[in-house]
Design an enzyme around this catalytic site. Structure first.
Site, PDB file in Angstrom:
ATOM      1  CB  SER A   1      -0.880  -0.012   1.248  1.00 18.65           C
ATOM      2  OG  SER A   1      -1.434   1.253   1.478  1.00 18.65           O
TER       3      SER A   1
ATOM      4  CE1 TYR B   1      -4.630  -2.319   4.748  1.00 18.37           C
ATOM      5  CE2 TYR B   1      -3.595  -0.178   4.438  1.00 18.37           C
ATOM      6  CZ  TYR B   1      -4.164  -1.326   3.909  1.00 18.37           C
ATOM      7  OH  TYR B   1      -4.234  -1.479   2.550  1.00 18.37           O
TER       8      TYR B   1
HETATM    9  N1  NAD Z   1      -8.711   0.203  -1.929  1.00 16.94           N
HETATM   10  C1  NAD Z   1      -7.618   0.863  -1.531  1.00 16.94           C
HETATM   11  O1  NAD Z   1      -7.613   2.093  -1.302  1.00 16.94           O
HETATM   12  C2  NAD Z   1      -6.319   0.112  -1.318  1.00 16.94           C
HETATM   13  C3  NAD Z   1      -5.123   0.836  -1.284  1.00 16.94           C
HETATM   14  C4  NAD Z   1      -3.939   0.158  -1.052  1.00 16.94           C
HETATM   15  C5  NAD Z   1      -3.943  -1.206  -0.887  1.00 16.94           C
HETATM   16  N2  NAD Z   1      -5.118  -1.881  -0.914  1.00 16.94           N
HETATM   17  C6  NAD Z   1      -5.066  -3.324  -0.727  1.00 16.94           C
HETATM   18  O2  NAD Z   1      -5.676  -3.955  -1.845  1.00 16.94           O
HETATM   19  C7  NAD Z   1      -6.266  -5.190  -1.437  1.00 16.94           C
HETATM   20  C8  NAD Z   1      -7.736  -5.226  -1.821  1.00 16.94           C
HETATM   21  O3  NAD Z   1      -8.373  -4.132  -1.221  1.00 16.94           O
HETATM   22  P1  NAD Z   1      -9.894  -3.762  -1.533  1.00 16.94           P
HETATM   23  O4  NAD Z   1      -9.941  -2.270  -1.593  1.00 16.94           O
HETATM   24  O5  NAD Z   1     -10.409  -4.553  -2.686  1.00 16.94           O
HETATM   25  O6  NAD Z   1     -10.556  -4.208  -0.154  1.00 16.94           O
HETATM   26  P2  NAD Z   1     -11.882  -5.061   0.121  1.00 16.94           P
HETATM   27  O7  NAD Z   1     -12.152  -4.882   1.565  1.00 16.94           O
HETATM   28  O8  NAD Z   1     -12.942  -4.661  -0.864  1.00 16.94           O
HETATM   29  O9  NAD Z   1     -11.450  -6.534  -0.182  1.00 16.94           O
HETATM   30  C9  NAD Z   1     -10.759  -7.337   0.739  1.00 16.94           C
HETATM   31  C10 NAD Z   1     -11.296  -8.738   0.598  1.00 16.94           C
HETATM   32  O10 NAD Z   1     -10.546  -9.585   1.469  1.00 16.94           O
HETATM   33  C11 NAD Z   1     -11.462 -10.503   2.046  1.00 16.94           C
HETATM   34  N3  NAD Z   1     -10.927 -11.019   3.305  1.00 16.94           N
HETATM   35  C12 NAD Z   1     -10.811 -10.372   4.494  1.00 16.94           C
HETATM   36  N4  NAD Z   1     -10.327 -11.197   5.420  1.00 16.94           N
HETATM   37  C13 NAD Z   1     -10.120 -12.410   4.809  1.00 16.94           C
HETATM   38  C14 NAD Z   1      -9.644 -13.661   5.252  1.00 16.94           C
HETATM   39  N5  NAD Z   1      -9.258 -13.855   6.531  1.00 16.94           N
HETATM   40  N6  NAD Z   1      -9.582 -14.674   4.374  1.00 16.94           N
HETATM   41  C15 NAD Z   1      -9.981 -14.498   3.082  1.00 16.94           C
HETATM   42  N7  NAD Z   1     -10.458 -13.328   2.608  1.00 16.94           N
HETATM   43  C16 NAD Z   1     -10.514 -12.285   3.474  1.00 16.94           C
HETATM   44  C17 NAD Z   1     -12.732  -9.687   2.281  1.00 16.94           C
HETATM   45  O11 NAD Z   1     -13.852 -10.537   2.456  1.00 16.94           O
HETATM   46  C18 NAD Z   1     -12.775  -8.860   1.010  1.00 16.94           C
HETATM   47  O12 NAD Z   1     -13.517  -9.490   0.001  1.00 16.94           O
HETATM   48  C19 NAD Z   1      -6.029  -5.279   0.075  1.00 16.94           C
HETATM   49  O13 NAD Z   1      -4.851  -6.022   0.297  1.00 16.94           O
HETATM   50  C20 NAD Z   1      -5.811  -3.840   0.486  1.00 16.94           C
HETATM   51  O14 NAD Z   1      -5.056  -3.738   1.672  1.00 16.94           O
HETATM   52  C21 NAD Z   1      -6.300  -1.265  -1.136  1.00 16.94           C
END
Ligand code: NAD
Length: 260
Positions: free
Chosen positions: A152, A166
Site C-alpha cells: 500500500s 494496517y
Molecule cells: N482500496 C484501496 O484504497 C487500497 C489501497 C492500497 C492497498 N489496498 C489493498 O488492496 C487489497 C484489496 O483491497 P480492496 O480495496 O479490494 O478491499 P476489500 O475490503 O474490498 O477486499 C478485501 C477482501 O478480502 C477478504 N478477506 C478479508 N479477510 C479475509 C480472510 N481472513 N480470508 C480471506 N479473505 C478475506 C474480504 O472478504 C474482502 O472481500 C487489500 O490487500 C488492500 O489492503 C487497497
C-alpha cells in the site's frame, strides 16, 4: 498472456490457473474479471461468498471456482490450494490480495486494540505467508510460478495517521516479498508486490473520510481518483512470461503522487 512455467497459450494448450485471495472485494473482483479475460482459469478464495462472481466470469471465459477460505488459517489456506490443484491440476499465479482493510475505522495509535492489531497481522501478513506456502508444492512441481503480494502507498511519503496497524502490515509485506523472492527463486517462482494508492469504494473506511479521494487526486501527476482497473496492467505484466526475470520488487501504482 502466459504465466511462468506454463509456456505459450497459443496452440490450444491448457490455460493457466490463478488463485486470487480476497476475490470478492473491490480490487479482487476486478482482478478476477481481468485475469479471466486474459485466459486464466480462476480460483476465487475469500471469506465472503464468491460463487456468483465465479459463475459470472466462467460464463464468458475459462472455468472458475469459488473456495471459501480464511487466509489467516493454515488448514484453510492449504485446503484452498489443494482444491485448486484438485480442480485444475496446477497453480500458475497467486494473487495475495485479501486484507483486513475496508472495515477498519481509523483511530489514534494508542486506541487501537490488541484484537484489531492481531487481526490486521493475522489476515494481511500471516495470510499472505500461509497462501504462498500453500501454493509452493504445486508451483515447485510444475517448474515455476508467480506470486503477487499487495502492499500500500500508506507506508510511503511520511506515513499516515490513524492506520498504524494496517500500515505496519503493509510494510511487512514488502519484507515478506523480498524473503519469498530470495527463497523461491531457485524454483523459478517470481514474487513481487503491487502497492496501490487510495482506491475508494464501499466500506466504513471510505465513509469515514469522504474528502480523501479528491485530496489525493489533487496531489497526483495524473489528477484523478485511482480505480481498481488502474492496477490491472501491472498485475498482468507481473503474471506474464515477460516478467520472468522480475522478482522481489515493489510496484507503486499511484498516478504519480509520490515517486520512488
Ligand atoms: N482500496 C484501496 O484504497 C487500497 C489501497 C492500497 C492497498 N489496498 C489493498 O488492496 C487489497 C484489496 O483491497 P480492496 O480495496 O479490494 O478491499 P476489500 O475490503 O474490498 O477486499 C478485501 C477482501 O478480502 C477478504 N478477506 C478479508 N479477510 C479475509 C480472510 N481472513 N480470508 C480471506 N479473505 C478475506 C474480504 O472478504 C474482502 O472481500 C487489500 O490487500 C488492500 O489492503 C487497497
Amino acid at each position: 498472456m502466459s504465466a511462468a512455467g506454463t509456456g505459450d497459450l497459443a496452440g490450444g494448450r491448457e490455460s493457466p490457473v490463478a488463485v486470487i485471495t480476497g476475490a470478492a472485494g473491490a480490487i479482487g473482483s476486478t482482478y478476477a474479471r481481468a485475469l479471466s479475460g486474459a485466459g486464466y482459469r480462476l480460483v476465487l478464495a475469500d471469506l465472503k461468498e464468491a460463487g456468483k462472481l465465479a459463475a459470472e466470469v466462467a460464463e464468458s471465459g475459462p472455468a472458475a471456482i469459488a473456495v471459501a477460505t480464511d487466509v489467516s488459517d493454515a488448514d484453510s489456506a492449504r485446503a484452498m490450494a489443494e482444491a485448486a490443484v484438485g480442480e485444475f491440476g496446477r497453480i500458475d499465479l497467486l494473487v495475495n490480495n485479501a486484507a483486513y482493510f475496508s472495515q477498519i475505522l481509523k483511530k489514534p495509535v494508542e486506541q487501537i486494540t490488541v484484537a484489531e492489531w492481531d487481526l490486521a497481522f493475522a489476515v494481511n501478513v500471516r495470510g499472505a505467508w500461509l497462501c504462498a506456502c500453500a501454493v509452493l508444492p504445486a508451483m515447485r512441481a510444475q517448474g515455476g510460478g508467480k506470486i503477487v503480494n499487495t502492499s500500500s502507498m500508506t507506508i510511503h511519503g511520511g506515513g499516515i495517521e490513524g492506520f498504524a496497524h494496517y500500515a505496519s502490515t503493509k510494510a511487512a509485506i514488502v519484507g515478506l516479498t523480498r524473503c519469498l523472492a530470495r527463497e523461491f527463486g531457485q524454483y523459478n517462482i517470481c514474487v513481487n508486490t503491487i502497492s496501490p494508492d487510495y482506491t475508494a469504494h464501499d466500506g466504513p473506511l471510505f465513509d469515514q473520510q469522504p474528502e480523501m479521494e479528491q485530496r489525493l487526486a489533487a496531489l497526483r501527476a495524473i489528477k484523478r481518483p485511482g480505480r481498481p482497473e488502474d492496477l490491472v496492467g501491472t498485475l498482468l505484466f507481473l503474471a506474464s512470461a515477460g516478467a520472468d526475470f522480475v522478482t522481489g520488487q515493489d510496484f507503486w501504482v499511484n498516478g504519480g503522487r509520490i515517486f520512488s
